[in-house]
Design a protein around this motif. Structure first.
Motif, short mmCIF file in Angstrom:
data_model
loop_
_atom_site.label_atom_id
_atom_site.label_comp_id
_atom_site.label_asym_id
_atom_site.label_seq_id
_atom_site.Cartn_x
_atom_site.Cartn_y
_atom_site.Cartn_z
N ALA A 143 0.61 -1.68 -0.44
CA ALA A 143 0.23 0.14 0.08
C ALA A 143 0.88 1.16 -0.61
N THR A 144 2.05 1.10 0.42
CA THR A 144 2.88 2.32 0.01
C THR A 144 3.45 2.58 -1.03
N ASN A 145 3.31 1.21 -1.93
CA ASN A 145 4.27 1.92 -2.99
C ASN A 145 3.99 2.88 -3.85
N HIS A 146 2.96 3.81 -3.73
CA HIS A 146 2.39 4.06 -5.05
C HIS A 146 2.09 5.56 -4.29
N HIS A 147 1.69 6.07 -3.32
CA HIS A 147 1.43 6.88 -2.00
C HIS A 147 0.28 7.30 -2.57
N LEU A 148 -0.86 5.76 -2.14
CA LEU A 148 -2.46 6.51 -2.06
C LEU A 148 -2.55 7.19 -0.93
N ASP A 149 -1.43 7.88 -0.12
CA ASP A 149 -2.27 8.66 0.91
C ASP A 149 -2.61 9.48 0.43
N GLN A 150 -2.61 10.31 -0.58
CA GLN A 150 -1.97 11.29 -0.97
C GLN A 150 -3.27 11.47 -1.91
N LEU A 151 -4.51 10.31 -1.41
CA LEU A 151 -5.78 10.87 -2.50
C LEU A 151 -6.66 11.27 -1.15
N THR A 152 -7.85 11.72 -2.20
CA THR A 152 -9.07 12.06 -1.00
C THR A 152 -9.50 10.76 -1.47
N ASP A 153 -10.44 10.44 -0.31
CA ASP A 153 -11.46 9.24 -0.07
C ASP A 153 -12.35 8.93 -1.38
#
Length: 216
Positions: A143-153
């Protein structure tokens, strides 16, 4: 004018594609390669907009060549079978889509225009079959590979639907929004995740674990 590079080890195949594409008012074939290494070298030298890349070539094959491509050219993989076992790897490696070699001339011409315009050549029905068949061969999700935390829900929701092969219209219907809004969310997800087209979003959705094989 769309500048094209043809990469295929069969001279007759290249000649057929060249005759067809050069006959279009908005296209010109600027270089031809007989193997992947030559395709990479000529892409750096001539800076084509689109590369038509055969996946099976001697020496450096189309899969390796796609990974080695310089920034800029968009790659359309040419396969003998619609669900070639290497297609998923090619998409992960940076290809913008794929075509079967016996596609109709009008479809080939349209495909080049679509990819040159920055879209992915990956229809929803083909996406679904491709993923169902080959996504299990993907790397273990991270889950950390593609920086999904930058996306909104909402962008994560949209990305997961892109990953299942849904169009903007289908995403809009599922999430009760307009197609224009769905397109905006897709574009923002692409920008934040540094994905150059929709095909790359599909790969990211699976490799990150946001979507899992068998959900379709």
């Amino acid at each position: 004018m769309i500048k094209l590079l043809l990469a295929d080890d069969q001279a007759l195949v290249r000649a057929g594609f060249k005759a067809l594409l050069d006959a279009q008012p908005d296209m010109t074939v600027i270089a031809e390669a007989a193997d992947g290494a030559e395709a990479v070298r000529l892409s750096r030298e001539h800076e084509p907009d689109v590369v038509l890349m055969d996946i099976r070539m001697p020496g450096t094959d189309g899969l390796a060549a796609t990974r080695q491509m310089p920034p800029g050219p968009r790659v359309i993989i040419l396969t003998t079978f619609e669900l070639d076992e290497y297609v998923f790897e090619a998409l992960r490696g940076g290809a913008s889509g794929f075509l079967v070699k016996d596609t109709e001339p009008a479809e080939l011409i349209q495909a080049v225009r679509v990819v040159a315009a920055g879209e992915a050549l990956l229809s929803p029905s083909v996406t679904r079959r491709l993923i169902a068949e080959y996504a299990t061969r993907a790397k273990e999700p991270s889950a950390t590979n593609h920086h999904l935390d930058q996306l909104t829900d909402r962008e994560r929701e949209v990305l997961s639907l892109v990953g299942t092969g849904k169009t903007n219209d289908e995403i809009a219907a599922d999430l009760f929004m307009s197609p224009a809004t769905a397109k905006t969310h897709v574009s923002r997800a692409m920008m934040k995740l540094h994905a150059r087209d929709r095909a790359q979003l599909v790969v990211i959705a699976y490799e990150s674990g946001l979507v899992k094989p068998g959900w379709l």
